[in-house]
Design a protein around this motif. Sequence first.
Motif, PDB file in Angstrom:
ATOM      1  N   ILE A 203       0.869  -1.175   0.000  1.00 39.06           N
ATOM      2  CA  ILE A 203       0.000   0.000   0.000  1.00 39.06           C
ATOM      3  C   ILE A 203       0.908   1.227   0.000  1.00 39.06           C
ATOM      4  O   ILE A 203       1.850   1.316   0.786  1.00 39.06           O
ATOM      5  CB  ILE A 203      -0.922   0.006   1.233  1.00 39.06           C
ATOM      6  N   TYR A 204       0.630   2.154  -0.894  1.00 35.31           N
ATOM      7  CA  TYR A 204       1.472   3.342  -0.991  1.00 35.31           C
ATOM      8  C   TYR A 204       0.647   4.527  -1.450  1.00 35.31           C
ATOM      9  O   TYR A 204      -0.444   4.388  -1.982  1.00 35.31           O
ATOM     10  CB  TYR A 204       2.636   3.104  -1.960  1.00 35.31           C
ATOM     11  N   THR A 205       1.208   5.685  -1.206  1.00 36.42           N
ATOM     12  CA  THR A 205       0.599   6.913  -1.684  1.00 36.42           C
ATOM     13  C   THR A 205       1.708   7.928  -1.940  1.00 36.42           C
ATOM     14  O   THR A 205       2.819   7.773  -1.439  1.00 36.42           O
ATOM     15  CB  THR A 205      -0.439   7.471  -0.693  1.00 36.42           C
TER      16      THR A 205
ATOM     17  N   LEU B 168      -0.867   4.485  12.650  1.00 40.29           N
ATOM     18  CA  LEU B 168      -0.645   3.100  12.221  1.00 40.29           C
ATOM     19  C   LEU B 168      -0.806   2.146  13.401  1.00 40.29           C
ATOM     20  O   LEU B 168      -1.457   1.104  13.288  1.00 40.29           O
ATOM     21  CB  LEU B 168       0.751   2.921  11.630  1.00 40.29           C
ATOM     22  N   ILE B 169      -0.206   2.508  14.528  1.00 31.67           N
ATOM     23  CA  ILE B 169      -0.297   1.659  15.712  1.00 31.67           C
ATOM     24  C   ILE B 169      -1.743   1.537  16.175  1.00 31.67           C
ATOM     25  O   ILE B 169      -2.219   0.453  16.494  1.00 31.67           O
ATOM     26  CB  ILE B 169       0.595   2.219  16.837  1.00 31.67           C
TER      27      ILE B 169
ATOM     28  N   TYR C 274       4.783  -5.803   7.771  1.00 36.47           N
ATOM     29  CA  TYR C 274       6.072  -6.446   7.537  1.00 36.47           C
ATOM     30  C   TYR C 274       7.166  -5.431   7.290  1.00 36.47           C
ATOM     31  O   TYR C 274       8.316  -5.654   7.651  1.00 36.47           O
ATOM     32  CB  TYR C 274       5.985  -7.410   6.354  1.00 36.47           C
ATOM     33  N   ALA C 275       6.838  -4.336   6.645  1.00 34.72           N
ATOM     34  CA  ALA C 275       7.813  -3.289   6.366  1.00 34.72           C
ATOM     35  C   ALA C 275       7.072  -1.991   6.082  1.00 34.72           C
ATOM     36  O   ALA C 275       5.919  -2.009   5.663  1.00 34.72           O
ATOM     37  CB  ALA C 275       8.667  -3.668   5.156  1.00 34.72           C
TER      38      ALA C 275
ATOM     39  N   MET D 196       8.775   8.527   3.508  1.00 38.61           N
ATOM     40  CA  MET D 196       9.590   9.529   2.841  1.00 38.61           C
ATOM     41  C   MET D 196       8.834  10.860   2.924  1.00 38.61           C
ATOM     42  O   MET D 196       7.625  10.863   3.154  1.00 38.61           O
ATOM     43  CB  MET D 196       9.828   9.134   1.383  1.00 38.61           C
ATOM     44  N   PRO D 197       9.511  11.977   2.759  1.00 39.45           N
ATOM     45  CA  PRO D 197       8.819  13.263   2.899  1.00 39.45           C
ATOM     46  C   PRO D 197       7.579  13.412   2.017  1.00 39.45           C
ATOM     47  O   PRO D 197       6.585  13.998   2.436  1.00 39.45           O
ATOM     48  CB  PRO D 197       9.884  14.294   2.514  1.00 39.45           C
ATOM     49  N   ASN D 198       7.584  12.837   0.807  1.00 43.20           N
ATOM     50  CA  ASN D 198       6.450  13.033  -0.104  1.00 43.20           C
ATOM     51  C   ASN D 198       5.668  11.759  -0.422  1.00 43.20           C
ATOM     52  O   ASN D 198       4.773  11.781  -1.250  1.00 43.20           O
ATOM     53  CB  ASN D 198       6.926  13.686  -1.402  1.00 43.20           C
ATOM     54  N   HIS D 199       6.019  10.643   0.208  1.00 49.00           N
ATOM     55  CA  HIS D 199       5.250   9.413  -0.003  1.00 49.00           C
ATOM     56  C   HIS D 199       5.569   8.392   1.081  1.00 49.00           C
ATOM     57  O   HIS D 199       6.478   8.583   1.876  1.00 49.00           O
ATOM     58  CB  HIS D 199       5.517   8.832  -1.398  1.00 49.00           C
ATOM     59  N   PHE D 200       4.774   7.325   1.120  1.00 52.17           N
ATOM     60  CA  PHE D 200       5.071   6.221   2.039  1.00 52.17           C
ATOM     61  C   PHE D 200       4.691   4.904   1.393  1.00 52.17           C
ATOM     62  O   PHE D 200       3.904   4.849   0.448  1.00 52.17           O
ATOM     63  CB  PHE D 200       4.375   6.397   3.395  1.00 52.17           C
ATOM     64  N   HIS D 201       5.277   3.840   1.925  1.00 46.96           N
ATOM     65  CA  HIS D 201       4.982   2.473   1.500  1.00 46.96           C
ATOM     66  C   HIS D 201       4.696   1.640   2.744  1.00 46.96           C
ATOM     67  O   HIS D 201       5.375   1.798   3.768  1.00 46.96           O
ATOM     68  CB  HIS D 201       6.191   1.841   0.784  1.00 46.96           C
ATOM     69  N   LEU D 202       3.716   0.755   2.641  1.00 42.99           N
ATOM     70  CA  LEU D 202       3.436  -0.225   3.686  1.00 42.99           C
ATOM     71  C   LEU D 202       3.373  -1.597   3.034  1.00 42.99           C
ATOM     72  O   LEU D 202       2.764  -1.752   1.975  1.00 42.99           O
ATOM     73  CB  LEU D 202       2.084   0.040   4.357  1.00 42.99           C
TER      74      LEU D 202
END
Length: 89
Positions: free
Chosen positions: A15-17, A39-40, A50-51, A55-61
């Motif tokens: 999942i990312y944005t 998130l918690i 899992y990971a 980042m300042p302009n996006h994230f990954h889950l």
Amino acid sequence: MSNTENFACEYVYHIYTHANGKDLIFREEENYKYFLGKLIKYIIPVAEIYAYCLMPNHFHLLLRFKNLDQILDEDEHKYLMKQFSKWLC
């Protein structure tokens, strides 16, 4: 169709944005802490993460949604909140 029908338990999802253009999602350290707190609170009880990468302009889950019988009970959730809270202060 409800939102819960969009994801299946036991599958791993990426999942990312990304922010629009040069906008930032995380402008300062407090923004990262706030996001991790959410998130918690909302994701850990229903999914295993899992990971993640913020980042300042996006994230990954990278996560897997739990089956109903795997959902943390309230005491376990409180324990995790206490353990992770030291990272958020």
